[in-house]
Design an enzyme around this catalytic site. Structure first.
Site, PDB file in Angstrom:
ATOM      1  N   HIS A  37     -65.172  -4.320 -54.360  1.00  0.00           N
ATOM      2  CA  HIS A  37     -66.005  -4.392 -55.571  1.00  0.00           C
ATOM      3  C   HIS A  37     -66.717  -3.068 -55.782  1.00  0.00           C
ATOM      4  O   HIS A  37     -67.757  -2.832 -55.164  1.00  0.00           O
ATOM      5  CB  HIS A  37     -67.064  -5.478 -55.407  1.00  0.00           C
ATOM      6  CG  HIS A  37     -66.509  -6.848 -55.325  1.00  0.00           C
ATOM      7  ND1 HIS A  37     -66.375  -7.663 -56.409  1.00  0.00           N
ATOM      8  CD2 HIS A  37     -66.043  -7.545 -54.272  1.00  0.00           C
ATOM      9  CE1 HIS A  37     -65.850  -8.812 -56.032  1.00  0.00           C
ATOM     10  NE2 HIS A  37     -65.635  -8.770 -54.742  1.00  0.00           N
ATOM     11  N   CYS A  74     -60.656  -7.183 -56.473  1.00  0.00           N
ATOM     12  CA  CYS A  74     -60.728  -8.325 -55.556  1.00  0.00           C
ATOM     13  C   CYS A  74     -59.894  -9.506 -56.074  1.00  0.00           C
ATOM     14  O   CYS A  74     -58.671  -9.428 -56.053  1.00  0.00           O
ATOM     15  CB  CYS A  74     -62.181  -8.683 -55.286  1.00  0.00           C
ATOM     16  SG  CYS A  74     -62.397  -9.520 -53.716  1.00  0.00           S
ATOM     17  N   GLU A 134     -68.116  -2.421 -58.596  1.00  0.00           N
ATOM     18  CA  GLU A 134     -69.187  -2.734 -59.564  1.00  0.00           C
ATOM     19  C   GLU A 134     -70.471  -3.193 -58.869  1.00  0.00           C
ATOM     20  O   GLU A 134     -71.553  -3.042 -59.421  1.00  0.00           O
ATOM     21  CB  GLU A 134     -68.683  -3.779 -60.575  1.00  0.00           C
ATOM     22  CG  GLU A 134     -68.632  -5.221 -60.113  1.00  0.00           C
ATOM     23  CD  GLU A 134     -67.504  -5.531 -59.133  1.00  0.00           C
ATOM     24  OE1 GLU A 134     -66.771  -4.611 -58.728  1.00  0.00           O
ATOM     25  OE2 GLU A 134     -67.378  -6.707 -58.743  1.00  0.00           O
TER      26      GLU A 134
END
Ligand code: GLN
Length: 208
Positions: free
Chosen positions: A178, A87, A180
């Site tokens: 993302h 990002c 994560e």
């Protein structure tokens, strides 16, 4: 793969903790990068790989330059340090930003153009399953950028809603989303496998 590689996570702003958690679960050691000496010591690089997290790219850019981390980061990545930018991290890697914040720069490592906050407000934030050459990935988009141009040698690894949202060149991977936040390990595994490749290459070179 080398036994427990050390990943440097740029820890100035943004989603540091989620990357750290995911990488730790995958068996990596973490060094939080907050100043040049965290990245490079007298005897060279202190990490085997790098994560540039999401957050606000103009803020991270300003802090990186204020802390004199831009040149060391640029040199390390250009020198082949396996890197994952997510990002805002993708924006930091891009050579061209079409709509930068006032004064915003980047590390200008990847021959791509990015457009910030490229998806309309209705898809401002979304959880999406994407196809990649490495398998399907369940990821989150939050005020995500998109890639509007790719230069020679830059491979497209993901698309979403008609836009390029993942690119790769050598051991540098940049994604607009993302992984994560959904604990999707695919891209982090790719980073760790790049480190294995790099270290085998280095051993082969050292043996000559
Ligand atoms: N739009 C943000 C930027 O340009 C990135 C958002 C994010 O990292 N989630 O920095």
């Amino acid at each position: 793969m080398v036994a427990a590689p050390t990943i440097g996570v740029l820890a100035l702003q943004g989603g540091v903790r989620e990357h750290t958690r995911l990488l730790t679960e995958l068996g990596a050691r973490i060094t939080l990068l907050r100043r040049p000496a965290d990245l490079v010591g007298a005897d060279g690089l202190r990490v085997d790989g790098l994560v540039l997290p999401g957050g606000e790219s103009s803020t991270i850019d300003r802090l990186v330059r204020w802390l004199d981390m831009d040149e060391p980061l640029r040199a390390a990545i250009a020198g082949g340090l396996p890197t994952l930018g997510t990002c805002a991290g993708l924006v930091l890697l891009a050579q061209r930003i079409v709509d930068p914040a006032p004064g915003q720069q980047s590390l200008a490592i990847l021959d791509i153009t990015v457009q910030r906050n490229a998806f309309g407000s209705q898809v401002d934030s979304a959880e999406v399953e994407l196809g990649t050459p490495y398998g399907a990935a369940k990821v989150a988009f939050i005020r995500a950028p998109r890639v509007t141009e790719t230069g020679p040698g830059v491979e497209i690894i993901a698309r979403h809603a008609g836009s390029v949202v993942g690119v790769r060149r050598g051991a540098i991977t940049g994604v607009a989303f993302h992984p994560e936040l959904t604990a999707e390990p695919l891209l982090h595994r790719l980073l760790l496998s790049d480190i294995g490749t790099e270290s085998r290459l280095n051993q082969a070179l050292a043996g000559h």
